[in-house]
Design a protein around this motif. Structure first.
Motif, PDB file in Angstrom:
ATOM      1  N   LYS A   7       0.835  -1.208   0.000  1.00  0.00           N
ATOM      2  CA  LYS A   7       0.000   0.000   0.000  1.00  0.00           C
ATOM      3  C   LYS A   7       0.873   1.263   0.000  1.00  0.00           C
ATOM      4  CE  LYS A   7      -4.114  -1.932   2.179  1.00  0.00           C
ATOM      5  NZ  LYS A   7      -5.006  -1.895   3.334  1.00  0.00           N
ATOM      6  N   ILE A   8       1.955   1.237   0.758  1.00  0.00           N
ATOM      7  CA  ILE A   8       2.872   2.389   0.793  1.00  0.00           C
ATOM      8  C   ILE A   8       3.484   2.596  -0.592  1.00  0.00           C
ATOM      9  CG2 ILE A   8       5.085   3.216   1.706  1.00  0.00           C
ATOM     10  CD1 ILE A   8       4.278   1.795   4.381  1.00  0.00           C
ATOM     11  N   ILE A   9       3.935   1.525  -1.226  1.00  0.00           N
ATOM     12  CA  ILE A   9       4.528   1.630  -2.560  1.00  0.00           C
ATOM     13  C   ILE A   9       3.510   2.174  -3.555  1.00  0.00           C
ATOM     14  CG2 ILE A   9       5.483   0.313  -4.498  1.00  0.00           C
ATOM     15  CD1 ILE A   9       6.627  -1.624  -2.309  1.00  0.00           C
ATOM     16  N   ALA A  10       2.290   1.659  -3.512  1.00  0.00           N
ATOM     17  CA  ALA A  10       1.251   2.136  -4.427  1.00  0.00           C
ATOM     18  C   ALA A  10       1.006   3.625  -4.227  1.00  0.00           C
ATOM     19  CB  ALA A  10      -0.037   1.336  -4.224  1.00  0.00           C
ATOM     20  N   ALA A  11       0.953   4.062  -2.968  1.00  0.00           N
ATOM     21  CA  ALA A  11       0.722   5.483  -2.685  1.00  0.00           C
ATOM     22  C   ALA A  11       1.896   6.340  -3.169  1.00  0.00           C
ATOM     23  CB  ALA A  11       0.497   5.683  -1.186  1.00  0.00           C
ATOM     24  N   LEU A  12       3.113   5.863  -2.970  1.00  0.00           N
ATOM     25  CA  LEU A  12       4.285   6.613  -3.428  1.00  0.00           C
ATOM     26  C   LEU A  12       4.349   6.683  -4.953  1.00  0.00           C
ATOM     27  CD1 LEU A  12       7.079   5.516  -0.942  1.00  0.00           C
ATOM     28  CD2 LEU A  12       6.192   7.837  -1.299  1.00  0.00           C
ATOM     29  N   ARG A  13       3.929   5.639  -5.623  1.00  0.00           N
ATOM     30  CA  ARG A  13       3.942   5.654  -7.092  1.00  0.00           C
ATOM     31  C   ARG A  13       2.952   6.676  -7.628  1.00  0.00           C
ATOM     32  NH1 ARG A  13       4.002   0.353 -10.148  1.00  0.00           N
ATOM     33  NH2 ARG A  13       5.081   1.657 -11.642  1.00  0.00           N
ATOM     34  N   ASN A  15       2.090   9.470  -5.788  1.00  0.00           N
ATOM     35  CA  ASN A  15       2.572  10.771  -5.331  1.00  0.00           C
ATOM     36  C   ASN A  15       3.877  10.578  -4.569  1.00  0.00           C
ATOM     37  OD1 ASN A  15       3.070  13.316  -4.350  1.00  0.00           O
ATOM     38  ND2 ASN A  15       1.259  13.423  -3.046  1.00  0.00           N
ATOM     39  N   GLY A  16       4.997  10.665  -5.283  1.00  0.00           N
ATOM     40  CA  GLY A  16       6.308  10.474  -4.681  1.00  0.00           C
ATOM     41  C   GLY A  16       6.712  11.566  -3.711  1.00  0.00           C
ATOM     42  N   ARG A  17       5.950  12.652  -3.682  1.00  0.00           N
ATOM     43  CA  ARG A  17       6.252  13.749  -2.758  1.00  0.00           C
ATOM     44  C   ARG A  17       5.388  13.709  -1.500  1.00  0.00           C
ATOM     45  NH1 ARG A  17       8.485  18.890  -5.540  1.00  0.00           N
ATOM     46  NH2 ARG A  17       7.747  19.725  -3.582  1.00  0.00           N
ATOM     47  N   ALA A  18       4.587  12.674  -1.346  1.00  0.00           N
ATOM     48  CA  ALA A  18       3.735  12.568  -0.163  1.00  0.00           C
ATOM     49  C   ALA A  18       4.601  12.524   1.093  1.00  0.00           C
ATOM     50  CB  ALA A  18       2.878  11.302  -0.245  1.00  0.00           C
ATOM     51  N   THR A  19       4.151  13.197   2.119  1.00  0.00           N
ATOM     52  CA  THR A  19       4.879  13.173   3.391  1.00  0.00           C
ATOM     53  C   THR A  19       4.602  11.847   4.089  1.00  0.00           C
ATOM     54  OG1 THR A  19       3.052  14.101   4.673  1.00  0.00           O
ATOM     55  CG2 THR A  19       4.585  15.684   3.630  1.00  0.00           C
ATOM     56  N   TYR A  20       5.428  11.544   5.072  1.00  0.00           N
ATOM     57  CA  TYR A  20       5.206  10.327   5.848  1.00  0.00           C
ATOM     58  C   TYR A  20       3.863  10.386   6.565  1.00  0.00           C
ATOM     59  CZ  TYR A  20      10.094   9.322   4.883  1.00  0.00           C
ATOM     60  OH  TYR A  20      11.281   9.069   4.250  1.00  0.00           O
ATOM     61  N   THR A  26      -3.004   7.415   4.684  1.00  0.00           N
ATOM     62  CA  THR A  26      -3.480   6.584   3.578  1.00  0.00           C
ATOM     63  C   THR A  26      -3.497   5.105   3.943  1.00  0.00           C
ATOM     64  OG1 THR A  26      -2.667   8.176   1.956  1.00  0.00           O
ATOM     65  CG2 THR A  26      -3.042   5.938   1.168  1.00  0.00           C
ATOM     66  N   VAL A  27      -2.456   4.658   4.653  1.00  0.00           N
ATOM     67  CA  VAL A  27      -2.319   3.222   4.932  1.00  0.00           C
ATOM     68  C   VAL A  27      -2.674   2.835   6.367  1.00  0.00           C
ATOM     69  CG1 VAL A  27      -0.572   2.973   3.123  1.00  0.00           C
ATOM     70  CG2 VAL A  27       0.154   3.308   5.497  1.00  0.00           C
ATOM     71  N   GLY A  28      -2.994   3.818   7.205  1.00  0.00           N
ATOM     72  CA  GLY A  28      -3.398   3.514   8.577  1.00  0.00           C
ATOM     73  C   GLY A  28      -2.260   3.251   9.539  1.00  0.00           C
ATOM     74  N   LEU A  29      -1.123   3.945   9.326  1.00  0.00           N
ATOM     75  CA  LEU A  29       0.024   3.817  10.226  1.00  0.00           C
ATOM     76  C   LEU A  29       0.464   5.198  10.694  1.00  0.00           C
ATOM     77  CD1 LEU A  29       2.295   1.288   8.276  1.00  0.00           C
ATOM     78  CD2 LEU A  29       0.970   0.814  10.344  1.00  0.00           C
ATOM     79  N   GLY A 142       4.586   6.664 -18.563  1.00  0.00           N
ATOM     80  CA  GLY A 142       5.135   6.595 -17.217  1.00  0.00           C
ATOM     81  C   GLY A 142       4.110   6.521 -16.108  1.00  0.00           C
ATOM     82  N   ARG A 143       2.906   6.103 -16.426  1.00  0.00           N
ATOM     83  CA  ARG A 143       1.902   6.028 -15.363  1.00  0.00           C
ATOM     84  C   ARG A 143       2.198   4.827 -14.470  1.00  0.00           C
ATOM     85  NH1 ARG A 143      -3.646   3.637 -17.662  1.00  0.00           N
ATOM     86  NH2 ARG A 143      -2.762   1.844 -18.740  1.00  0.00           N
ATOM     87  N   PRO A 144       1.905   4.955 -13.194  1.00  0.00           N
ATOM     88  CA  PRO A 144       2.197   3.840 -12.285  1.00  0.00           C
ATOM     89  C   PRO A 144       1.261   2.673 -12.537  1.00  0.00           C
ATOM     90  CG  PRO A 144       1.088   5.603 -11.109  1.00  0.00           C
ATOM     91  CD  PRO A 144       1.367   6.104 -12.504  1.00  0.00           C
ATOM     92  N   ASN A 145       1.829   1.471 -12.596  1.00  0.00           N
ATOM     93  CA  ASN A 145       1.053   0.252 -12.724  1.00  0.00           C
ATOM     94  C   ASN A 145       1.001  -0.394 -11.343  1.00  0.00           C
ATOM     95  OD1 ASN A 145       0.051  -2.294 -13.108  1.00  0.00           O
ATOM     96  ND2 ASN A 145       1.284  -2.745 -14.906  1.00  0.00           N
ATOM     97  N   ASN A 146      -0.050  -0.114 -10.628  1.00  0.00           N
ATOM     98  CA  ASN A 146      -0.192  -0.627  -9.262  1.00  0.00           C
ATOM     99  C   ASN A 146      -1.072  -1.857  -9.204  1.00  0.00           C
ATOM    100  OD1 ASN A 146       1.470   1.242  -8.055  1.00  0.00           O
ATOM    101  ND2 ASN A 146      -0.161   2.703  -7.663  1.00  0.00           N
ATOM    102  N   THR A 147      -1.219  -2.571 -10.319  1.00  0.00           N
ATOM    103  CA  THR A 147      -2.100  -3.734 -10.379  1.00  0.00           C
ATOM    104  C   THR A 147      -1.845  -4.712  -9.244  1.00  0.00           C
ATOM    105  OG1 THR A 147      -2.178  -3.507 -12.771  1.00  0.00           O
ATOM    106  CG2 THR A 147      -2.903  -5.600 -11.862  1.00  0.00           C
ATOM    107  N   GLU A 148      -0.610  -5.149  -9.101  1.00  0.00           N
ATOM    108  CA  GLU A 148      -0.290  -6.133  -8.055  1.00  0.00           C
ATOM    109  C   GLU A 148      -0.223  -5.504  -6.674  1.00  0.00           C
ATOM    110  OE1 GLU A 148      -0.023  -9.485  -8.402  1.00  0.00           O
ATOM    111  OE2 GLU A 148      -0.732  -9.105 -10.436  1.00  0.00           O
ATOM    112  N   LEU A 149      -0.081  -4.189  -6.614  1.00  0.00           N
ATOM    113  CA  LEU A 149       0.043  -3.520  -5.323  1.00  0.00           C
ATOM    114  C   LEU A 149      -1.325  -3.190  -4.722  1.00  0.00           C
ATOM    115  CD1 LEU A 149       2.970  -1.145  -6.246  1.00  0.00           C
ATOM    116  CD2 LEU A 149       3.089  -3.269  -4.946  1.00  0.00           C
TER     117      LEU A 149
END
Length: 152
Positions: A7-13, A15-20, A26-29, A142-149
């Protein structure tokens, strides 16, 4: 890598500038937990970098072409790939199946520069022939492919 890492990887893909903190919401942590997980993903080589996506035409690179590289019978693929990587106009290089060993994405300012680049490509030791497709427009790239994520 568990479901939260995915989920973290999908979110970063997306928006790579998202803050922690944003990633955490987004992921509940907590932000610190996300920071720790991102650090581990970077250390493991899952996340290999962050970059800005730039519109090529705004920086003077208005011509894009996909060039298939057919090698000579004696060409060494690793040496050929290294030589292709030495040309700054070559943005991406894909090893492919078929008559061509590689397909490269080339970006240049003008058609004249494309012609010059193709000449340099053809002079590389191990290149027998090239086949060029000029890109007329880019619908998406260059769009993110988050299919497996996203299944996480």
């Amino acid at each position: 890598m568990d479901a939260l890492d995915r989920k973290i990887i999908a979110a970063l893909r997306l928006n790579g500038r998202a803050t922690y903190a944003e990633l955490g919401r987004t992921v509940g942590l907590s932000a610190s937990s996300v920071h720790e997980r991102v650090g581990k993903l970077e250390a493991a080589g899952v996340i290999t970098g962050y970059h800005a996506v730039v519109d090529p035409s705004t920086v003077g690179l208005g011509v894009t072409a996909l060039v298939g590289i057919q090698p000579t019978d004696t060409a060494e693929n690793d040496e050929l790939a290294d030589a292709l990587g030495g040309l700054p106009e070559v943005e991406s290089c894909y090893a492919v199946a078929g008559d061509e060993a590689f397909v490269v994405k080339v970006r240049v300012a003008t058609v004249d520069e494309l012609e010059q680049t193709l000449g340099r490509l053809r002079r590389i030791t191990g290149v027998a022939r090239t086949r060029t497709t000029v890109v007329l427009s880019t619908r998406f790239e260059g769009r993110p492919n988050n299919t497996e994520l996203d299944d996480a």
